[in-house]
Every structure is written in C-alpha cells, then in structure tokens.
Design a protein around this motif. Structure first.
Motif, PDB file in Angstrom:
ATOM      1  N   VAL A 154      -3.013   5.557  -5.408  1.00  0.00           N
ATOM      2  CA  VAL A 154      -1.783   6.234  -5.857  1.00  0.00           C
ATOM      3  C   VAL A 154      -2.152   7.255  -6.935  1.00  0.00           C
ATOM      4  CG1 VAL A 154       0.551   5.941  -6.750  1.00  0.00           C
ATOM      5  CG2 VAL A 154      -0.537   4.061  -5.484  1.00  0.00           C
ATOM      6  N   GLN A 155      -3.011   6.831  -7.853  1.00  0.00           N
ATOM      7  CA  GLN A 155      -3.422   7.723  -8.939  1.00  0.00           C
ATOM      8  C   GLN A 155      -4.280   8.867  -8.423  1.00  0.00           C
ATOM      9  OE1 GLN A 155      -4.828   4.054 -10.697  1.00  0.00           O
ATOM     10  NE2 GLN A 155      -4.049   4.800 -12.643  1.00  0.00           N
ATOM     11  N   ALA A 156      -5.167   8.537  -7.450  1.00  0.00           N
ATOM     12  CA  ALA A 156      -6.021   9.585  -6.877  1.00  0.00           C
ATOM     13  C   ALA A 156      -5.148  10.660  -6.215  1.00  0.00           C
ATOM     14  CB  ALA A 156      -6.978   8.974  -5.868  1.00  0.00           C
ATOM     15  N   ARG A 157      -4.057  10.236  -5.562  1.00  0.00           N
ATOM     16  CA  ARG A 157      -3.147  11.206  -4.927  1.00  0.00           C
ATOM     17  C   ARG A 157      -2.425  12.063  -5.968  1.00  0.00           C
ATOM     18  NH1 ARG A 157      -1.720  10.645   0.450  1.00  0.00           N
ATOM     19  NH2 ARG A 157      -2.672   8.857   1.509  1.00  0.00           N
TER      20      ARG A 157
ATOM     21  N   PHE B  62      -8.358   8.494 -19.435  1.00  0.00           N
ATOM     22  CA  PHE B  62      -8.668   7.066 -19.349  1.00  0.00           C
ATOM     23  C   PHE B  62      -7.796   6.420 -18.302  1.00  0.00           C
ATOM     24  CE2 PHE B  62      -5.434   7.037 -22.821  1.00  0.00           C
ATOM     25  CZ  PHE B  62      -4.555   6.055 -22.365  1.00  0.00           C
ATOM     26  N   ALA B  63      -8.289   5.285 -17.781  1.00  0.00           N
ATOM     27  CA  ALA B  63      -7.535   4.548 -16.761  1.00  0.00           C
ATOM     28  C   ALA B  63      -7.706   3.067 -17.034  1.00  0.00           C
ATOM     29  CB  ALA B  63      -8.041   4.897 -15.367  1.00  0.00           C
ATOM     30  N   PHE B  64      -6.748   2.304 -16.551  1.00  0.00           N
ATOM     31  CA  PHE B  64      -6.829   0.849 -16.736  1.00  0.00           C
ATOM     32  C   PHE B  64      -6.121   0.159 -15.588  1.00  0.00           C
ATOM     33  CE2 PHE B  64      -3.199   2.585 -19.027  1.00  0.00           C
ATOM     34  CZ  PHE B  64      -2.146   1.815 -18.570  1.00  0.00           C
ATOM     35  N   GLY B  65      -6.482  -1.113 -15.380  1.00  0.00           N
ATOM     36  CA  GLY B  65      -5.841  -1.880 -14.322  1.00  0.00           C
ATOM     37  C   GLY B  65      -5.661  -3.312 -14.765  1.00  0.00           C
ATOM     38  N   MET B  66      -4.572  -3.917 -14.291  1.00  0.00           N
ATOM     39  CA  MET B  66      -4.343  -5.330 -14.628  1.00  0.00           C
ATOM     40  C   MET B  66      -3.664  -6.044 -13.465  1.00  0.00           C
ATOM     41  SD  MET B  66      -1.283  -4.738 -17.350  1.00  0.00           S
ATOM     42  CE  MET B  66      -1.029  -2.973 -17.404  1.00  0.00           C
ATOM     43  N   GLY B  67      -3.675  -7.364 -13.520  1.00  0.00           N
ATOM     44  CA  GLY B  67      -3.080  -8.178 -12.462  1.00  0.00           C
ATOM     45  C   GLY B  67      -1.852  -8.923 -12.954  1.00  0.00           C
TER      46      GLY B  67
ATOM     47  N   THR C  41      -0.659  -8.357  -6.660  1.00  0.00           N
ATOM     48  CA  THR C  41      -0.112  -7.117  -7.227  1.00  0.00           C
ATOM     49  C   THR C  41      -1.045  -6.586  -8.312  1.00  0.00           C
ATOM     50  OG1 THR C  41       1.168  -8.286  -8.893  1.00  0.00           O
ATOM     51  CG2 THR C  41       2.278  -7.800  -6.817  1.00  0.00           C
ATOM     52  N   GLN C  42      -0.950  -5.293  -8.527  1.00  0.00           N
ATOM     53  CA  GLN C  42      -1.706  -4.637  -9.584  1.00  0.00           C
ATOM     54  C   GLN C  42      -0.790  -3.662 -10.299  1.00  0.00           C
ATOM     55  OE1 GLN C  42      -5.159  -2.492  -8.258  1.00  0.00           O
ATOM     56  NE2 GLN C  42      -6.513  -4.187  -8.776  1.00  0.00           N
ATOM     57  N   ILE C  43      -1.119  -3.390 -11.539  1.00  0.00           N
ATOM     58  CA  ILE C  43      -0.529  -2.235 -12.217  1.00  0.00           C
ATOM     59  C   ILE C  43      -1.697  -1.446 -12.791  1.00  0.00           C
ATOM     60  CG2 ILE C  43       0.946  -1.388 -14.068  1.00  0.00           C
ATOM     61  CD1 ILE C  43       2.635  -3.804 -13.833  1.00  0.00           C
ATOM     62  N   GLU C  44      -1.771  -0.193 -12.427  1.00  0.00           N
ATOM     63  CA  GLU C  44      -2.809   0.651 -13.000  1.00  0.00           C
ATOM     64  C   GLU C  44      -2.160   1.789 -13.763  1.00  0.00           C
ATOM     65  OE1 GLU C  44      -6.345   1.798 -10.777  1.00  0.00           O
ATOM     66  OE2 GLU C  44      -5.816   0.259  -9.322  1.00  0.00           O
ATOM     67  N   GLY C  45      -2.889   2.267 -14.745  1.00  0.00           N
ATOM     68  CA  GLY C  45      -2.390   3.398 -15.533  1.00  0.00           C
ATOM     69  C   GLY C  45      -3.439   4.491 -15.587  1.00  0.00           C
TER      70      GLY C  45
ATOM     71  N   ALA D  77     -12.355   9.052  -2.881  1.00  0.00           N
ATOM     72  CA  ALA D  77     -11.862   9.854  -4.008  1.00  0.00           C
ATOM     73  C   ALA D  77     -12.075   9.133  -5.332  1.00  0.00           C
ATOM     74  CB  ALA D  77     -10.380  10.176  -3.813  1.00  0.00           C
ATOM     75  N   LEU D  78     -12.408   7.830  -5.253  1.00  0.00           N
ATOM     76  CA  LEU D  78     -12.613   7.048  -6.469  1.00  0.00           C
ATOM     77  C   LEU D  78     -14.100   6.808  -6.724  1.00  0.00           C
ATOM     78  CD1 LEU D  78      -9.623   4.802  -5.690  1.00  0.00           C
ATOM     79  CD2 LEU D  78      -9.840   6.110  -7.801  1.00  0.00           C
ATOM     80  N   ASN D  79     -14.904   7.707  -6.196  1.00  0.00           N
ATOM     81  CA  ASN D  79     -16.349   7.633  -6.434  1.00  0.00           C
ATOM     82  C   ASN D  79     -16.983   6.443  -5.725  1.00  0.00           C
ATOM     83  OD1 ASN D  79     -18.582   8.883  -7.582  1.00  0.00           O
ATOM     84  ND2 ASN D  79     -18.578   7.525  -9.388  1.00  0.00           N
TER      85      ASN D  79
ATOM     86  N   TYR E 167     -18.321  -2.664 -15.755  1.00  0.00           N
ATOM     87  CA  TYR E 167     -18.632  -1.626 -14.775  1.00  0.00           C
ATOM     88  C   TYR E 167     -17.496  -1.471 -13.761  1.00  0.00           C
ATOM     89  CZ  TYR E 167     -20.358   0.714 -10.685  1.00  0.00           C
ATOM     90  OH  TYR E 167     -20.473   1.576  -9.636  1.00  0.00           O
ATOM     91  N   PHE E 168     -17.022  -0.263 -13.564  1.00  0.00           N
ATOM     92  CA  PHE E 168     -16.198   0.100 -12.414  1.00  0.00           C
ATOM     93  C   PHE E 168     -16.760   1.413 -11.881  1.00  0.00           C
ATOM     94  CE2 PHE E 168     -13.290  -2.162 -15.322  1.00  0.00           C
ATOM     95  CZ  PHE E 168     -12.961  -3.246 -14.512  1.00  0.00           C
ATOM     96  N   PRO E 169     -16.756   1.600 -10.590  1.00  0.00           N
ATOM     97  CA  PRO E 169     -17.335   2.834 -10.037  1.00  0.00           C
ATOM     98  C   PRO E 169     -16.553   4.084 -10.445  1.00  0.00           C
ATOM     99  CG  PRO E 169     -16.892   1.203  -8.307  1.00  0.00           C
ATOM    100  CD  PRO E 169     -16.247   0.699  -9.553  1.00  0.00           C
ATOM    101  N   PHE E 170     -15.263   3.915 -10.757  1.00  0.00           N
ATOM    102  CA  PHE E 170     -14.406   5.084 -11.022  1.00  0.00           C
ATOM    103  C   PHE E 170     -14.257   5.409 -12.499  1.00  0.00           C
ATOM    104  CE2 PHE E 170     -11.690   1.375 -10.829  1.00  0.00           C
ATOM    105  CZ  PHE E 170     -11.950   0.818  -9.575  1.00  0.00           C
ATOM    106  N   THR E 171     -14.879   4.614 -13.378  1.00  0.00           N
ATOM    107  CA  THR E 171     -14.830   4.915 -14.817  1.00  0.00           C
ATOM    108  C   THR E 171     -16.233   4.854 -15.422  1.00  0.00           C
ATOM    109  OG1 THR E 171     -14.240   2.582 -15.142  1.00  0.00           O
ATOM    110  CG2 THR E 171     -12.456   4.189 -15.300  1.00  0.00           C
ATOM    111  N   GLU E 172     -16.419   5.640 -16.489  1.00  0.00           N
ATOM    112  CA  GLU E 172     -17.701   5.632 -17.211  1.00  0.00           C
ATOM    113  C   GLU E 172     -17.491   6.193 -18.608  1.00  0.00           C
ATOM    114  OE1 GLU E 172     -20.517   4.264 -16.296  1.00  0.00           O
ATOM    115  OE2 GLU E 172     -21.411   4.845 -18.199  1.00  0.00           O
TER     116      GLU E 172
ATOM    117  N   LEU F 244      -7.367  -7.027 -18.928  1.00  0.00           N
ATOM    118  CA  LEU F 244      -7.405  -5.683 -18.353  1.00  0.00           C
ATOM    119  C   LEU F 244      -8.836  -5.229 -18.080  1.00  0.00           C
ATOM    120  CD1 LEU F 244      -5.161  -4.305 -21.113  1.00  0.00           C
ATOM    121  CD2 LEU F 244      -4.728  -3.489 -18.820  1.00  0.00           C
ATOM    122  N   GLY F 245      -8.987  -4.370 -17.060  1.00  0.00           N
ATOM    123  CA  GLY F 245     -10.205  -3.598 -16.894  1.00  0.00           C
ATOM    124  C   GLY F 245      -9.838  -2.153 -17.163  1.00  0.00           C
ATOM    125  N   ALA F 246     -10.749  -1.385 -17.752  1.00  0.00           N
ATOM    126  CA  ALA F 246     -10.388  -0.015 -18.113  1.00  0.00           C
ATOM    127  C   ALA F 246     -11.639   0.835 -18.297  1.00  0.00           C
ATOM    128  CB  ALA F 246      -9.566  -0.018 -19.402  1.00  0.00           C
ATOM    129  N   GLY F 247     -11.419   2.110 -18.601  1.00  0.00           N
ATOM    130  CA  GLY F 247     -12.558   2.983 -18.857  1.00  0.00           C
ATOM    131  C   GLY F 247     -12.145   4.439 -18.893  1.00  0.00           C
TER     132      GLY F 247
END
Ligand code: 2NL
Length: 350
Positions: free
Chosen positions: A170-173, A304-309, A207-211, A139-141, A247-252, A281-284
C-alpha cells in the motif's frame, strides 16, 4: 320492477360482509343479473312506452348501484371501527429487547492506533489484499532471488499475483503515485496473509499497521520521537522505549522497538517474560533503493517507516491467549467485548 326493488332491499338489509354485497351486485347488475335481463324485454314493450320503460330500468339500476356503494362504505367503516377496538395497544407493556453488536476487540485496537496517527496529521490508506509481486516484493527492495522472501511464505494466485504478505505494498503504491514529490505521511492498516500452520500464536491471516513518512530532512530522531509519542499514548505516559538494531530489506538502518512492560513497569513478569520489555514494532529509515524505484531522489528525500501487529497488541491488551479467538467468531468469546465502547475503555487505560 317494484318486486325486484323490494327483493333487492330485503337481501341488502341482510348482507353482512363484502362478499355478500359483491354477490348482490352480480345477482342484480351482472351480465345475467335481474336488472340487466329486464332490458331484454324492451322488444315486447309497445313503442310509446319504450322510453318510460327504459328510464325506469335505468332508475332502478342507479338506485341499486348507489345502495351497494353506500353499503360498501358503511361496511368498511364498521369493520375498521371493530378492528380499532380490538387492537388497543397496551403502552405499559415492556419493549422488545433487540440484541446489538459491539466492536470487535481487534478493530478496537486498530481504530485506537489510527486515531493517534490521524491526530498527528497522517492519512489512512487501505490498498488491495490481492497484490502484484512487484508491489508486494520488488518495489520493496526484495527482487525475485532475494533470500529474505523466504521469511514470508506466500499464497500465490499466479506467478505475478499473490495475497499480500504485509501492508507495505500500500505504501509502495502511494510512494509511486507521489511522482518523486513529498511530503508523505500515511498509515496503512489491513489484513495480510502468510502460508503458516495455524496455532495459538500463528494465523495464516492476520493484520498489520504500517506507517510511512517521506520528506526532506527526515532522520532517525524523527522516527524515535514519533514512535515514543505513539507508544506512550497507547501504553501510558510513564513507559520507556528502546531501539535495538535489526534487519528489514526495505529499511536501512533497521530497528526493533521495545516498550517497557505495562504490567510490571519493567521489573519483570509473566507478560514480558521476565525481561521488563515488550517487543512491539519493527522500523527503520526507508532504503534508498525503495525511494529511487518509486521515483524519489534519495539525495533530496529521506523517510522512516514502521510496522506492527495489532493481533499481538490485542492479545496483550485483553489477555487473549490464542490468536485464533480473534478470527473464529465464537460468540462466547466476542460477547465479552460487547461493551468496550460503552464502558469508555480507552487505550490510555492499558
Ligand atoms: C514489522 C516491521 C516494517 C516497514 C515495515 C516499509 C514500507 C515501505 C518502505 C520501507 Cl514502503 N519500509 N515498511 C519498515 C520497517 C518495518 O514492519 O515488524 N511489522 C509487523
């Protein structure tokens, strides 16, 4: 009968505890007790005296019974009084110290980040640590043959089930449950798992936090503004941020977001490895494929989405040199953070 009565009374006077009173009850009123056996003499008593005999025996029985009951009451009152006298409490003695725990340093970081986004109107979702291949990857490409799957060595439970490698499922759901209709504004904190050899900077569980924000007319400017506000809130209002292509497969397009070093202000030091910047952060912009797979029209909606550790952030924040300290529960480590809340140290102070 008079003799029995006198005998009872003298024994009763001497009885000192509950057991002796109980023994007296058995001796006089029990099945083979003195008073009970008296009744067996009834057959030897002339008829005209039977009534009086019976009444006398009953009177004797009642008087003994009453005495015993009264005796028990008095005895118990006496024992209670004695107990109370012996149990006086010295209110001047110092109280017992009860050890109380404190918030885990990693949880403190996660809570601080959550607070900022909740303040911006985001909802918090937690999801599942055991995930399907579909929500974790497809679901995340990231279809089954996709080379980017190699970046996340995974713990598979079966061909279709694994420990999630990021909190993105979690976000894909949530995306999927929204049935093609926005807006969505969520953050997803939680544990994730990757097959890795543990060392000072790697842990197979971290752990991760994504938005994720999805609505009409969401642009990279929204992403940049949101993350700048967030990073200044955490690292201080005079920080700067910079975006680098990634690059992330789920953002462009995808970006890495750096913040100017909170320790040296950007001049270069040991924390930022002399670069003046800390990668945080990684984002896109959410990939149209991800939106379409979840049932969103990617011409109408963007996001938009982002992730951090948080692990790395906790290590930076507290100067922890080994990520394993966050997971091995050594009290000598943890007790240093016991009073985080009490000292009122907030994320502003970093
Ligand atoms: C990182 C980078 C990222 C995302 C996570 C995401 C989720 C959905 C759609 C699109 Cl449902 N993207 N998540 C996007 C970009 C980066 O994480 O460095 N994480 C520690």
């Amino acid at each position: 009968m008079q003799a029995i009565k006198e005998k009872f009374e003298s024994l009763f006077e001497d009885a000192a505890d509950r057991k002796q009173l109980d023994d007296l009850r058995v001796k006089f009123l029990g099945k083979k007790g003195t008073v009970t056996t008296l009744m067996q003499h009834m057959k030897d008593i002339p008829n005209e005296e039977k009534k009086e005999f019976g009444q006398s025996v009953n009177a004797l029985r009642q008087s003994i019974q009453q005495k015993l009951e009264q005796g028990i009451e008095e005895l118990e009152a006496r024992l209670l009084k004695k107990k109370l006298e012996n149990e006086t409490i010295d209110v001047t003695l110092p109280g017992r110290q009860r050890p109380i725990g404190g918030k885990h340093p990693l949880q403190h970081i996660i809570d601080g980040i959550e607070d900022i986004f909740v303040g911006l109107g985001y909802e918090v979702y937690e999801g599942y640590e055991v995930e399907s291949d579909y929500y974790n990857f497809e679901a995340l490409n990231l279809p089954k043959s996709h080379p980017a799957r190699d970046m996340q060595d995974s713990f598979y439970i079966s061909n279709e089930t694994l420990l999630r490698t990021h909190t993105s499922p979690v976000q894909a759901r949530v995306l999927n449950a929204a049935k093609g209709k926005g807006p969505i504004k969520i953050i997803c904190p939680g544990k994730v798992y990757r097959r890795d050899s543990d060392d000072a900077t790697h842990s197979h569980q971290f752990t991760q936090i994504e938005g994720l924000v999805v609505d009409k007319n969401i642009s990279l400017a929204d992403l940049k503004g949101t993350l700048e506000l967030f990073l200044k809130e955490i690292f201080g209002q005079d920080r700067e941020i910079r975006l680098r292509p990634s690059y992330f497969p789920f953002t462009e397009p995808s970006v890495e977001v750096d913040v100017s070093c909170f320790k040296c202000g950007g001049k270069g030091c040991n924390v930022c490895k002399q670069s003046g910047w800390i990668e945080i952060l990684g984002a896109g912009m959410v990939h149209p494929n991800v939106l379409e797979m979840a049932g969103f029209d990617s011409n109408e909606y963007s996001g938009f989405a982002f992730g951090m550790g948080p692990d790395r952030m906790a290590m930076l924040y507290y100067g922890v040199e080994d990520i394993r300290h966050l997971y091995t529960n050594d009290l000598r480590f943890l007790e240093q953070f016991k009073y985080i809340e009490e000292r009122g140290v907030k994320h502003e102070s970093i």
